[in-house]
Enzyme design. Structure first.
Site, short mmCIF file in Angstrom:
data_model
loop_
_atom_site.label_atom_id
_atom_site.label_comp_id
_atom_site.label_asym_id
_atom_site.label_seq_id
_atom_site.Cartn_x
_atom_site.Cartn_y
_atom_site.Cartn_z
N HIS A 70 -4.29 -21.99 -20.13
CA HIS A 70 -5.20 -22.74 -21.00
C HIS A 70 -4.39 -23.67 -21.91
O HIS A 70 -3.38 -23.26 -22.48
CB HIS A 70 -6.03 -21.75 -21.84
CG HIS A 70 -7.17 -22.39 -22.55
ND1 HIS A 70 -7.00 -23.15 -23.69
CD2 HIS A 70 -8.50 -22.38 -22.29
CE1 HIS A 70 -8.18 -23.58 -24.10
NE2 HIS A 70 -9.11 -23.12 -23.27
N TYR A 122 -5.91 -17.56 -19.45
CA TYR A 122 -5.37 -17.65 -20.81
C TYR A 122 -3.98 -18.30 -20.81
O TYR A 122 -3.71 -19.22 -21.58
CB TYR A 122 -5.32 -16.23 -21.39
CG TYR A 122 -4.38 -15.99 -22.54
CD1 TYR A 122 -4.72 -16.34 -23.83
CD2 TYR A 122 -3.15 -15.36 -22.33
CE1 TYR A 122 -3.87 -16.09 -24.90
CE2 TYR A 122 -2.30 -15.10 -23.40
CZ TYR A 122 -2.67 -15.47 -24.67
OH TYR A 122 -1.83 -15.21 -25.73
#
Length: 101
Positions: free
Chosen positions: A76, A73
């Site tokens: 990303h 995450y």
């Protein structure tokens, strides 16, 4: 599956309007649709009567299946782009990742 929570406590800069804050929150919530390891997102504004928030008035809680998921995450492209807008709007932030027991 191990559940991991990613908590961000935020104090927005005084120059950031309520409308801007709402737009930032929409952008944050949208990440759950763009980043597969991010399983859930909740947020709220401080409502405590204790006045011990030290200026942190918003809490953002994301749920992940693993600490590796949080790493994915963070790296990303959608998160990197969002963070480049979100973080400069904050006066201060506190981030904690933990495994609920």
């Amino acid at each position: 599956m191990e559940l991991v929570k990613h908590i961000l406590l935020a104090k927005f800069k005084e120059s950031v309007s309520e409308d801007e804050i709402q737009q930032l929150i929409k952008g944050y919530a949208n990440l759950v649709d763009l980043i597969e390891p991010m399983k859930a997102f909740h947020w709220g504004k401080d409502v405590s009567i204790e006045n011990m928030h030290q200026g942190f008035t918003y809490v953002f809680e994301s749920s992940f299946e693993s600490t590796k998921g949080i790493e994915e995450y963070i790296n990303h492209p959608a998160h990197v782009e969002f963070a480049s807008i979100f973080l400069p709007s904050l006066d201060k932030a506190l981030i904690i990742d933990y495994k609920p027991t």
